[in-house]
Design a protein around this motif. Structure first.
Motif, mmCIF file in Angstrom:
data_model
loop_
_atom_site.group_PDB
_atom_site.id
_atom_site.type_symbol
_atom_site.label_atom_id
_atom_site.label_comp_id
_atom_site.label_asym_id
_atom_site.label_seq_id
_atom_site.Cartn_x
_atom_site.Cartn_y
_atom_site.Cartn_z
ATOM 1 N N THR A 5 24.597 42.799 70.100
ATOM 2 C CA THR A 5 24.671 41.420 70.759
ATOM 3 C C THR A 5 26.000 41.103 71.515
ATOM 4 O O THR A 5 25.945 40.852 72.733
ATOM 5 N N ASP A 6 27.081 41.406 70.713
ATOM 6 C CA ASP A 6 28.326 41.273 71.276
ATOM 7 C C ASP A 6 28.583 42.169 72.498
ATOM 8 O O ASP A 6 29.144 41.795 73.499
ATOM 9 N N MET A 7 28.040 43.259 72.425
ATOM 10 C CA MET A 7 28.314 44.422 73.348
ATOM 11 C C MET A 7 27.707 43.989 74.711
ATOM 12 O O MET A 7 28.123 44.075 75.569
ATOM 13 N N ILE A 8 26.365 43.497 74.503
ATOM 14 C CA ILE A 8 25.681 43.096 75.929
ATOM 15 C C ILE A 8 26.464 41.711 76.480
ATOM 16 O O ILE A 8 26.788 41.462 77.481
ATOM 17 N N ALA A 9 27.030 41.072 75.408
ATOM 18 C CA ALA A 9 27.456 39.790 76.088
ATOM 19 C C ALA A 9 28.863 39.901 76.630
ATOM 20 O O ALA A 9 29.375 39.178 77.673
ATOM 21 N N GLU A 10 29.626 41.066 76.101
ATOM 22 C CA GLU A 10 30.778 41.113 76.771
ATOM 23 C C GLU A 10 30.533 41.811 78.240
ATOM 24 O O GLU A 10 31.435 41.721 79.191
ATOM 25 N N LEU A 11 29.497 42.808 78.483
ATOM 26 C CA LEU A 11 29.219 43.304 79.625
ATOM 27 C C LEU A 11 28.846 42.211 80.572
ATOM 28 O O LEU A 11 29.256 42.337 81.813
ATOM 29 N N GLN A 12 28.039 41.338 80.032
ATOM 30 C CA GLN A 12 27.730 40.172 80.984
ATOM 31 C C GLN A 12 28.917 39.366 81.222
ATOM 32 O O GLN A 12 28.811 38.723 82.504
ATOM 33 N N ALA A 13 29.670 39.149 80.575
ATOM 34 C CA ALA A 13 30.876 38.415 80.975
ATOM 35 C C ALA A 13 31.672 38.773 81.936
ATOM 36 O O ALA A 13 32.104 38.346 82.941
ATOM 37 N N ILE A 14 31.970 40.346 81.891
ATOM 38 C CA ILE A 14 32.411 40.948 82.805
ATOM 39 C C ILE A 14 31.810 41.056 84.315
ATOM 40 O O ILE A 14 32.327 40.469 85.289
ATOM 41 N N ALA A 15 30.274 41.186 84.165
ATOM 42 C CA ALA A 15 29.573 41.172 85.351
ATOM 43 C C ALA A 15 29.763 39.541 86.234
ATOM 44 O O ALA A 15 29.791 39.303 87.188
ATOM 45 N N ARG A 16 29.727 38.565 85.075
ATOM 46 C CA ARG A 16 29.478 37.331 85.655
ATOM 47 C C ARG A 16 30.924 36.858 86.503
ATOM 48 O O ARG A 16 31.113 36.249 87.462
ATOM 49 N N GLY A 17 32.146 37.454 85.990
ATOM 50 C CA GLY A 17 33.357 37.272 86.932
ATOM 51 C C GLY A 17 33.731 38.433 87.753
ATOM 52 O O GLY A 17 34.814 38.387 88.232
ATOM 53 N N ALA A 18 32.692 39.315 88.224
ATOM 54 C CA ALA A 18 32.989 40.164 89.182
ATOM 55 C C ALA A 18 33.191 39.627 90.497
ATOM 56 O O ALA A 18 32.794 39.005 90.950
ATOM 57 N N GLU A 19 34.332 40.468 90.738
ATOM 58 C CA GLU A 19 34.804 40.203 92.485
ATOM 59 C C GLU A 19 34.516 41.346 93.324
ATOM 60 O O GLU A 19 34.210 41.032 94.351
ATOM 61 N N HIS A 20 34.254 42.314 92.758
ATOM 62 C CA HIS A 20 34.253 43.648 93.751
ATOM 63 C C HIS A 20 32.669 44.312 93.646
ATOM 64 O O HIS A 20 32.274 44.933 94.365
ATOM 65 N N VAL A 21 32.063 43.927 92.692
ATOM 66 C CA VAL A 21 30.616 44.474 92.559
ATOM 67 C C VAL A 21 29.662 43.343 92.170
ATOM 68 O O VAL A 21 29.781 42.468 91.241
ATOM 69 N N GLY A 198 35.628 55.496 71.315
ATOM 70 C CA GLY A 198 35.895 54.130 71.240
ATOM 71 C C GLY A 198 35.171 53.617 72.630
ATOM 72 O O GLY A 198 34.082 53.452 72.540
ATOM 73 N N ASP A 199 35.877 53.091 73.673
ATOM 74 C CA ASP A 199 35.500 52.642 74.894
ATOM 75 C C ASP A 199 34.679 51.440 74.903
ATOM 76 O O ASP A 199 33.831 51.234 75.322
ATOM 77 N N TRP A 200 34.945 50.529 74.006
ATOM 78 C CA TRP A 200 34.032 49.346 73.876
ATOM 79 C C TRP A 200 34.447 48.305 75.409
ATOM 80 O O TRP A 200 35.580 48.179 75.480
ATOM 81 N N PRO A 201 33.493 47.625 75.667
ATOM 82 C CA PRO A 201 32.091 47.584 75.395
ATOM 83 C C PRO A 201 31.190 48.616 75.972
ATOM 84 O O PRO A 201 29.959 48.262 75.998
ATOM 85 N N PHE A 202 31.742 49.586 76.488
ATOM 86 C CA PHE A 202 30.824 50.587 77.441
ATOM 87 C C PHE A 202 30.282 51.618 76.803
ATOM 88 O O PHE A 202 29.217 52.084 76.971
ATOM 89 N N CYS A 203 31.279 52.169 75.801
ATOM 90 C CA CYS A 203 30.555 53.035 74.725
ATOM 91 C C CYS A 203 29.874 54.508 75.380
ATOM 92 O O CYS A 203 29.089 54.816 75.156
#
Length: 359
Positions: A5-21, A198-203
Motif C-alpha cells: 500500500t505504501d509503495m503504490i501511495a508513494e508512486l502515486q504521490a510522485i505522479a501527482r506532482g509530476a511536471e515532465h510526464v 533496494g530502489d524503493w518505491p520502484f523496486c
C-alpha cells in the motif's frame, strides 16, 4: 515496513506532482484495446537460456544473478549508444538475455557464484571473466565494480541471515510478496539487500527477478519439486511491471506517457538523465502506474502485461522507422502510435539514458 500500500501511495504521490510526464488516458484506452487481443502472446522472438540446474540451485541462480540485472547498454567505438551486446557460447547475444547467457557460461566453466563464500571472495577480474566477449576478448558491460559490490553484499547477507541459501528467504515469505509482518519476498529483498535490491518505491530488480521466476516457474521448477510451493505466489497481483528503460520507451513512443519539452529535447539529443532527478522519478513512477492501470482495465495482473510492454520497446520500437513494412517490424500499435504519426522526432530517440545500478 515497505508495504505494498505504501509503495503504490508513494508512486502515486510522485505522479501527482509530476511536471515532465503525465498519462494520456485516451491513448491508454487505445493501447488497452490492442493488448486485450494479445494477452498471453509472446511473439518477440527473445530467448532466455538458463543453466541446467536442480530446482534448489536454480532458485539460488535466479536470485543471485538478479543482482546484476541493470544497465545493459553501451557506447560503440564510434560513440553510438546501442544495447549491450556480447559474443557468448559462440553466439551474438544482446541485453538481458546476454547477461543470463554469460552467467550460465561462468557456471559451466567452474565459477560457482551460487556459493556465498565464492561470492565474497570474487574479484573484479572474476567479474570481467564472467562478462568477457569471446570475439573481441574484452568486456564492454558497464559498472563492473558496482556489480562486484552487489555480489559481495549478496554473499555476506546470505551467510549472515539465510544460512547461505535464498531458499530460506522464500520459505520465510510463504509465497507472499508482501506480508503484514514485513517478511514478504519483495520486503526481504529490499530490507536485507539494500545495495542490490533496494530502489524503493520502484523496486525494479526485485519485481523483475521475482516476475521472471514466476513467469518461467513451469519451465524451471517442476510441479513435482518440493520447492514448487515457494514460487506459487499467493499475491501475484502485486508483481508490478519493472520501471526500467524499455517500458517507458514504448509508452512515450506510443503516446501513453506524454512528456514535456525539456524531457523531449533530452531524449532527442540522447543526453544523460541524472539519477534520482525529478524527470527520472516521474517516468519511472508513471511507467509502473500506467502498467497498473492497463492491467486494471483488462482485469488481469500487472505481471500479465509485463512481456508486452517490455518486448515492444526491446524488440519493436528499437527497430521501427517511418515507412517500415509490417513484415520487417510487426506492430499492432502503429496506426495510432504518437511518435510514428504525430511526432517524428521521437522516432529518433532512444530509451532514457541513465547511469544507474537500479535498472
Amino acid at each position: 515496513m515497505y508495504s505494498y500500500t505504501d509503495m503504490i501511495a508513494e508512486l502515486q504521490a510522485i505522479a501527482r506532482g509530476a511536471e515532465h510526464v503525465h498519462l494520456d488516458e485516451d491513448r491508454l484506452d487505445q493501447v488497452t484495446a490492442v493488448v486485450r487481443t494479445r494477452l498471453g502472446i509472446n511473439d518477440f522472438g527473445t530467448r532466455r537460456d538458463y543453466p541446467d540446474l536442480p530446482p534448489a540451485e536454480m532458485l539460488q541462480f535466479l536470485l543471485v544473478g538478479g543482482a546484476h540485472n541493470f544497465l545493459f547498454w553501451q557506447r560503440d567505438p564510434d560513440g553510438a549508444i546501442v544495447p549491450w551486446h556480447v559474443t557468448v557460447n559462440g553466439e551474438a547475444r544482446t541485453g538481458f538475455p546476454a547477461y543470463l547467457a554469460c552467467q550460465t557460461r561462468a557456471l559451466r566453466q567452474g565459477q560457482n557464484f551460487l556459493d556465498p563464500d565464492v561470492l565474497l571472495s570474487m574479484t573484479l577480474t572474476d567479474i570481467e571473466e564472467m562478462y568477457r566477449d569471446e570475439q573481441i576478448g574484452e568486456v564492454t558491460l558497464q559498472f563492473l565494480p558496482e556489480r562486484l559490490a552487489r555480489f559481495h553484499e549478496v554473499g555476506r547477507v546470505l551467510k549472515a541471515r539465510y544460512a547461505g541459501s535464498f531458499l530460506n528467504l522464500l520459505e520465510q515469505a510463504g509465497g507472499h510478496l508482501f506480508r503484514d509482518d514485513g517478511n514478504g519476498i519483495i520486503q526481504q529483498l529490499i530490507t536485507e539487500f539494500p545495495l542490490t535490491y533496494g530502489d524503493w518505491p520502484f523496486c525494479k530488480k526485485a519485481m523483475v527477478t521475482i516476475g521472471n521466476l514466476y513467469q518461467d516457474r513451469d519451465r524451471l521448477i517442476p510441479r513435482s519439486s518440493p520447492y514448487r510451493n515457494l514460487v506459487e505466489l499467493r499475491d501475484p497481483e502485486k508483481i508490478e511491471i519493472g520501471a526500467d528503460y524499455y517500458r517507458p520507451y514504448f509508452l512515450y513512443r506510443v503516446g501513453v506517457l506524454r512528456i514535456d519539452e525539456e524531457f523531449r529535447i533530452r531524449l532527442i539529443n540522447r543526453e544523460l538523465i541524472e539519477r534520482e532527478s525529478p524527470v527520472e522519478r516521474e517516468y519511472r513512477a508513471w511507467t509502473i502506474l500506467a502498467g497498473h492501470e492497463l492491467a486494471k482495465r483488462l482485469g488481469v495482473t500487472p505481471h500479465d502485461v509485463a512481456v508486452e510492454t517490455w518486448g515492444m520497446g526491446y524488440v519493436r520500437c528499437r527497430a521501427c522507422f517511418i515507412g517500415v513494412s509490417d513484415a520487417e517490424v510487426p506492430c499492432h500499435y502503429r496506426a495510432f502510435c504518437y511518435a510514428y504519426n504525430e511526432e517524428p522526432a521521437l522516432m529518433q530517440t532512444l530509451w532514457p539514458l541513465v547511469m544507474t545500478t537500479a535498472y
